[in-house]
Design a protein around this motif. Structure first.
Motif, PDB file in Angstrom:
ATOM      1  N   UNK A 196      35.366  31.376  34.109  1.00  0.00           N
ATOM      2  CA  UNK A 196      36.014  32.253  35.071  1.00  0.00           C
ATOM      3  C   UNK A 196      35.572  31.825  36.467  1.00  0.00           C
ATOM      4  N   UNK A 197      36.538  31.463  37.296  1.00  0.00           N
ATOM      5  CA  UNK A 197      36.261  31.043  38.661  1.00  0.00           C
ATOM      6  C   UNK A 197      37.069  31.930  39.604  1.00  0.00           C
ATOM      7  N   UNK A 198      36.375  32.634  40.481  1.00  0.00           N
ATOM      8  CA  UNK A 198      37.004  33.514  41.458  1.00  0.00           C
ATOM      9  C   UNK A 198      36.642  32.981  42.839  1.00  0.00           C
ATOM     10  N   UNK A 199      37.628  32.417  43.525  1.00  0.00           N
ATOM     11  CA  UNK A 199      37.391  31.727  44.795  1.00  0.00           C
ATOM     12  C   UNK A 199      38.056  32.511  45.926  1.00  0.00           C
ATOM     13  N   UNK A 200      37.240  33.135  46.763  1.00  0.00           N
ATOM     14  CA  UNK A 200      37.730  33.995  47.838  1.00  0.00           C
ATOM     15  C   UNK A 200      38.497  33.206  48.895  1.00  0.00           C
ATOM     16  N   UNK A 201      37.960  32.044  49.320  1.00  0.00           N
ATOM     17  CA  UNK A 201      38.591  31.265  50.378  1.00  0.00           C
ATOM     18  C   UNK A 201      39.925  30.670  49.945  1.00  0.00           C
ATOM     19  N   UNK A 202      40.014  30.238  48.708  1.00  0.00           N
ATOM     20  CA  UNK A 202      41.236  29.611  48.203  1.00  0.00           C
ATOM     21  C   UNK A 202      42.232  30.620  47.636  1.00  0.00           C
ATOM     22  N   UNK A 203      41.838  31.892  47.566  1.00  0.00           N
ATOM     23  CA  UNK A 203      42.695  32.926  46.957  1.00  0.00           C
ATOM     24  C   UNK A 203      43.115  32.499  45.551  1.00  0.00           C
ATOM     25  N   UNK A 204      42.134  32.143  44.759  1.00  0.00           N
ATOM     26  CA  UNK A 204      42.378  31.569  43.438  1.00  0.00           C
ATOM     27  C   UNK A 204      41.485  32.220  42.389  1.00  0.00           C
ATOM     28  N   UNK A 205      42.097  32.511  41.244  1.00  0.00           N
ATOM     29  CA  UNK A 205      41.360  32.979  40.072  1.00  0.00           C
ATOM     30  C   UNK A 205      41.744  32.072  38.916  1.00  0.00           C
ATOM     31  N   UNK A 206      40.740  31.542  38.227  1.00  0.00           N
ATOM     32  CA  UNK A 206      40.980  30.704  37.051  1.00  0.00           C
ATOM     33  C   UNK A 206      40.233  31.297  35.867  1.00  0.00           C
TER      34      UNK A 206
ATOM     35  N   UNK B  21      36.470  42.132  37.320  1.00  0.00           N
ATOM     36  CA  UNK B  21      37.329  43.227  37.758  1.00  0.00           C
ATOM     37  C   UNK B  21      36.845  43.803  39.087  1.00  0.00           C
ATOM     38  N   UNK B  22      35.529  43.948  39.237  1.00  0.00           N
ATOM     39  CA  UNK B  22      34.973  44.444  40.499  1.00  0.00           C
ATOM     40  C   UNK B  22      35.293  43.480  41.634  1.00  0.00           C
ATOM     41  N   UNK B  23      35.153  42.176  41.375  1.00  0.00           N
ATOM     42  CA  UNK B  23      35.434  41.162  42.396  1.00  0.00           C
ATOM     43  C   UNK B  23      36.894  41.235  42.820  1.00  0.00           C
ATOM     44  N   UNK B  24      37.802  41.347  41.866  1.00  0.00           N
ATOM     45  CA  UNK B  24      39.232  41.379  42.177  1.00  0.00           C
ATOM     46  C   UNK B  24      39.559  42.615  43.023  1.00  0.00           C
ATOM     47  N   UNK B  25      39.026  43.750  42.668  1.00  0.00           N
ATOM     48  CA  UNK B  25      39.272  44.952  43.470  1.00  0.00           C
ATOM     49  C   UNK B  25      38.734  44.783  44.883  1.00  0.00           C
ATOM     50  N   UNK B  26      37.541  44.209  45.003  1.00  0.00           N
ATOM     51  CA  UNK B  26      36.950  43.977  46.320  1.00  0.00           C
ATOM     52  C   UNK B  26      37.766  42.961  47.117  1.00  0.00           C
ATOM     53  N   UNK B  27      38.280  41.941  46.446  1.00  0.00           N
ATOM     54  CA  UNK B  27      39.140  40.944  47.094  1.00  0.00           C
ATOM     55  C   UNK B  27      40.302  41.638  47.805  1.00  0.00           C
ATOM     56  N   UNK B  28      40.992  42.510  47.110  1.00  0.00           N
ATOM     57  CA  UNK B  28      42.141  43.184  47.696  1.00  0.00           C
ATOM     58  C   UNK B  28      41.738  44.202  48.765  1.00  0.00           C
ATOM     59  N   UNK B  29      40.516  44.701  48.706  1.00  0.00           N
ATOM     60  CA  UNK B  29      40.028  45.593  49.755  1.00  0.00           C
ATOM     61  C   UNK B  29      39.614  44.826  51.011  1.00  0.00           C
TER      62      UNK B  29
ATOM     63  N   UNK C 271      48.162  35.822  49.546  1.00  0.00           N
ATOM     64  CA  UNK C 271      48.873  35.265  48.405  1.00  0.00           C
ATOM     65  C   UNK C 271      47.777  34.764  47.484  1.00  0.00           C
ATOM     66  N   UNK C 272      47.777  35.240  46.269  1.00  0.00           N
ATOM     67  CA  UNK C 272      46.720  34.856  45.329  1.00  0.00           C
ATOM     68  C   UNK C 272      47.350  34.222  44.096  1.00  0.00           C
ATOM     69  N   UNK C 273      46.706  33.157  43.639  1.00  0.00           N
ATOM     70  CA  UNK C 273      47.153  32.429  42.449  1.00  0.00           C
ATOM     71  C   UNK C 273      46.171  32.721  41.323  1.00  0.00           C
ATOM     72  N   UNK C 274      46.703  33.065  40.168  1.00  0.00           N
ATOM     73  CA  UNK C 274      45.886  33.295  38.979  1.00  0.00           C
ATOM     74  C   UNK C 274      46.340  32.302  37.926  1.00  0.00           C
ATOM     75  N   UNK C 275      45.444  31.403  37.534  1.00  0.00           N
ATOM     76  CA  UNK C 275      45.713  30.424  36.482  1.00  0.00           C
ATOM     77  C   UNK C 275      44.963  30.855  35.227  1.00  0.00           C
ATOM     78  N   UNK C 276      45.714  31.139  34.176  1.00  0.00           N
ATOM     79  CA  UNK C 276      45.109  31.604  32.924  1.00  0.00           C
ATOM     80  C   UNK C 276      45.501  30.652  31.804  1.00  0.00           C
TER      81      UNK C 276
ATOM     82  N   UNK D 224      45.428  45.941  37.989  1.00  0.00           N
ATOM     83  CA  UNK D 224      44.914  45.759  39.347  1.00  0.00           C
ATOM     84  C   UNK D 224      45.820  44.815  40.128  1.00  0.00           C
ATOM     85  N   UNK D 225      46.233  43.720  39.490  1.00  0.00           N
ATOM     86  CA  UNK D 225      47.106  42.756  40.155  1.00  0.00           C
ATOM     87  C   UNK D 225      48.460  43.371  40.493  1.00  0.00           C
ATOM     88  N   UNK D 226      49.003  44.130  39.567  1.00  0.00           N
ATOM     89  CA  UNK D 226      50.309  44.740  39.796  1.00  0.00           C
ATOM     90  C   UNK D 226      50.236  45.768  40.928  1.00  0.00           C
ATOM     91  N   UNK D 227      49.159  46.528  40.976  1.00  0.00           N
ATOM     92  CA  UNK D 227      48.971  47.490  42.058  1.00  0.00           C
ATOM     93  C   UNK D 227      48.912  46.765  43.411  1.00  0.00           C
TER      94      UNK D 227
END
Length: 126
Positions: free
Chosen positions: A15-25, A43-51, A57-62, A81-84
């Motif tokens: 799991x890679x959560x990159x704030x600068x690149x707006x990327x989640x892998x 999940x906490x990181x993603x909520x904080x990202x949107x706050x 624009x965020x890319x999620x690669x799964x 969280x993403x849909x919200x």
């Protein structure tokens, strides 16, 4: 905001959560002993990202090969969280990767795409 990296194990995904690149892998297998403990920081990181961002624009690669039912529950929470965020004018793009021999991964991607219609959910054959 710091990035978050969770290393892959035999039972848990990379799991890679990159704030600068707006990327989640998220890549690998997901059947941890305690699913909540694994995914809670994500999940906490993603909520904080949107706050932290007014707009992004965020890319999620799964690329999940297999996940158990408790992981499925957490993925629903993640997509909620993403849909919200998408509904609050964030641009969310979900790339769901699957191997053509893995019908379960394809079906899961199709189900998520159907359940979360607000997301730009793209199924990608590897």
């Amino acid at each position: 905001m710091n990035n978050l990296l969770i290393k892959e194990t035999k039972y848990t995904p990379y799991i890679n959560l990159d704030f600068e690149k707006n990327l989640i892998e998220i890549k690998g297998m997901s059947y941890p002993e305690n699913t909540y403990d694994l995914y809670k920081p994500m999940l906490d990181w993603v909520e904080e990202f949107f706050n932290q961002k007014d707009y992004a624009e965020i890319i999620i690669d799964i690329d999940i090969i297999y996940f158990n039912s408790s992981s499925l529950k957490l993925y629903f929470d993640f997509f909620d969280i993403l849909e919200e965020a998408q509904n609050k004018n964030f641009k969310v793009k979900v790339n769901w990767f699957y191997d053509e021999d893995n019908e379960g991964a394809l079906e899961a991607g199709e189900d998520f795409k159907e359940d979360f219609e607000a997301l730009n959910f793209i199924l990608n054959k590897k």
